[in-house]
Design an enzyme around this catalytic site. Structure first.
Site, PDB file in Angstrom:
ATOM      1  N   GLY A 323       0.833  -1.191   0.000  1.00  0.00           N
ATOM      2  CA  GLY A 323       0.000   0.000   0.000  1.00  0.00           C
ATOM      3  C   GLY A 323       0.866   1.237   0.000  1.00  0.00           C
ATOM      4  O   GLY A 323       1.986   1.234  -0.512  1.00  0.00           O
ATOM      5  N   GLU A 324       0.354   2.327   0.566  1.00  0.00           N
ATOM      6  CA  GLU A 324       1.044   3.611   0.674  1.00  0.00           C
ATOM      7  C   GLU A 324       1.208   4.330  -0.669  1.00  0.00           C
ATOM      8  O   GLU A 324       1.633   5.467  -0.716  1.00  0.00           O
ATOM      9  CB  GLU A 324       2.446   3.463   1.300  1.00  0.00           C
ATOM     10  CG  GLU A 324       2.479   2.857   2.677  1.00  0.00           C
ATOM     11  CD  GLU A 324       3.900   2.747   3.228  1.00  0.00           C
ATOM     12  OE1 GLU A 324       4.845   3.314   2.620  1.00  0.00           O
ATOM     13  OE2 GLU A 324       4.078   2.093   4.261  1.00  0.00           O
ATOM     14  N   GLY A 325       0.927   3.659  -1.782  1.00  0.00           N
ATOM     15  CA  GLY A 325       1.272   4.179  -3.102  1.00  0.00           C
ATOM     16  C   GLY A 325       2.546   3.565  -3.632  1.00  0.00           C
ATOM     17  O   GLY A 325       3.054   3.972  -4.690  1.00  0.00           O
TER      18      GLY A 325
END
Length: 390
Positions: A323-325
């Protein structure tokens, strides 16, 4: 209610018209690809990506991204208190502080990819730095297997927050957006949204998230099954689906993605959480997905389901699930390469390089000369033959 726009775009509730990337410019990009010093199609999907960026920007050749911007939407979920994650909810706030300190994967990858990072607290279950909390809707969303995630007022506030954040970034000059997420337990509502909208049984959609053990996986399946039971009656109403079965961070993400498309700004999607929000954003703003690129395919089974539903083919498949980008940022250099090759490569004419057509010209001329000589010879022979009719 969606209705046709006189110019061919689609008018959408709350998000205005979504106009597709410029088809005429895409054709111009395809024609330029054919003139570059390479065999046709030799750069494979890079050519398709470059053409897409040109169409999004409305110009050929395309311009390299000058302000690629990552926005990480942070929020907690009540369901995380019921054993569906390998980590405690407190980690969300701790990771937000890590983002601000520049110590997370998203910060490192953004530096490599030439992007900058912003984190926004939408529903973290803690007090955070006021500079990131101006769009905060509430502290944690409800436990969706037993209660609604948000109230009526909160869903409107969350959608408005996402829309406002997109506007802030685009008005500040962002020419490419990446949506990221942070929230312990958020793969549970993500899977609820995806399984509901793709009509998939929970057991076929549930992954390990942060790495839960078998007992945790069983609890997660049960929670998703119960949440889907609550979600199905509102599945055709995107805002209500987010209110009942997702959370403030998902609603803000959906608003952000829908508004980016309305503002004609391309987006690289990240993993299962962002793509779950994208499914709903496509319902909020029909046609928005034409402005999105799937950065990668995560290991979460629901992510593949969502990508298939959106008809997006991911750039990378590296078994990532952070996640997080992070997956979208890892893909960004590939997209930059696509822009660079289309914009900066020389054409055959500019470089003085022969094309495949020009290589075939001498052979065609030789064949024509041979045919002419043969015809002349035949005519000469016919003239030399006596006329037997005399």
């Amino acid at each position: 209610m969606n209705c046709p726009d006189p110019k061919g775009s689609i008018v959408t509730d709350g998000f205005g018209p979504v106009v597709p990337p410029d088809a005429g410019v895409r054709v111009a990009a395809e024609q330029r690809q054919a003139q570059l010093t390479k065999p046709g199609g030799a750069l494979g999907r890079l050519e398709i990506l470059g053409n897409w960026v040109s169409a999004c920007q409305g110009v050929c050749p395309p311009k390299q991204f000058e302000r690629a911007r990552v926005v990480v939407f942070a929020g907690d979920h009540g369901i995380a208190r019921h054993g569906v994650s390998a980590y405690p909810s407190e980690v969300t706030a701790q990771m937000v502080a890590n983002f601000l300190g520049g110590g997370a994967a998203v910060n490192t990858l953004a530096g490599v990819a030439g992007a900058t990072v912003r984190v926004v607290d939408i529903s973290v279950d803690a007090d955070t730095d006021p500079q990131i909390a101006k769009h905060k809707v509430r502290r944690s969303s409800g436990a969706i297997d037993r209660e609604d995630a948000l109230s009526e007022d909160e869903i409107h506030a969350a959608l408005a927050a996402g829309k406002a954040i997109a506007d802030e970034e685009i008005d500040a000059g962002a020419d490419l957006l990446i949506a990221g997420d942070m929230g312990i337990g958020n793969t549970t509502p993500a899977t609820v949204l995806i399984a509901t909208l793709t009509d998939t049984e929970p057991i076929a959609a549930v992954g390990r998230g942060t790495g839960v053990d078998d007992a945790g996986w069983i609890r997660k399946v049960a929670a998703i099954r119960d949440a889907m039971r609550r979600a199905r009656p509102v599945a055709k109403d995107p805002a209500e689906l987010l209110r009942v079965a997702a959370g403030a961070d998902f609603a803000a993400l959906a608003g952000f993605l829908a508004q980016a498309a309305t503002r004609r700004t391309p987006v690289i999607l990240d993993g299962v959480v962002v793509t779950a929000a994208a499914l709903v954003a496509e319902d909020l703003a029909a046609g928005a997905s034409a402005w999105w690129l799937a950065g990668h395919r995560s290991t979460e089974p629901a992510h593949a389901l969502a990508l298939r539903h959106l008809r997006l083919e991911p750039l990378l498949d590296l078994d990532m699930r952070l996640g997080e980008g992070s997956g979208a940022l890892t893909a960004l250099p590939v997209l930059r390469a696509a822009v660079a090759t289309l914009a900066e490569m020389a054409t055959f004419a500019e470089a003085g390089v022969s094309t495949a057509d020009s290589a075939a010209e001498p052979e065609a001329e030789a064949e024509a000369e041979a045919e002419a000589e043969a015809e002349t010879s035949i005519a000469a022979e016919a003239t030399a033959q006596p006329d037997l009719r005399k």
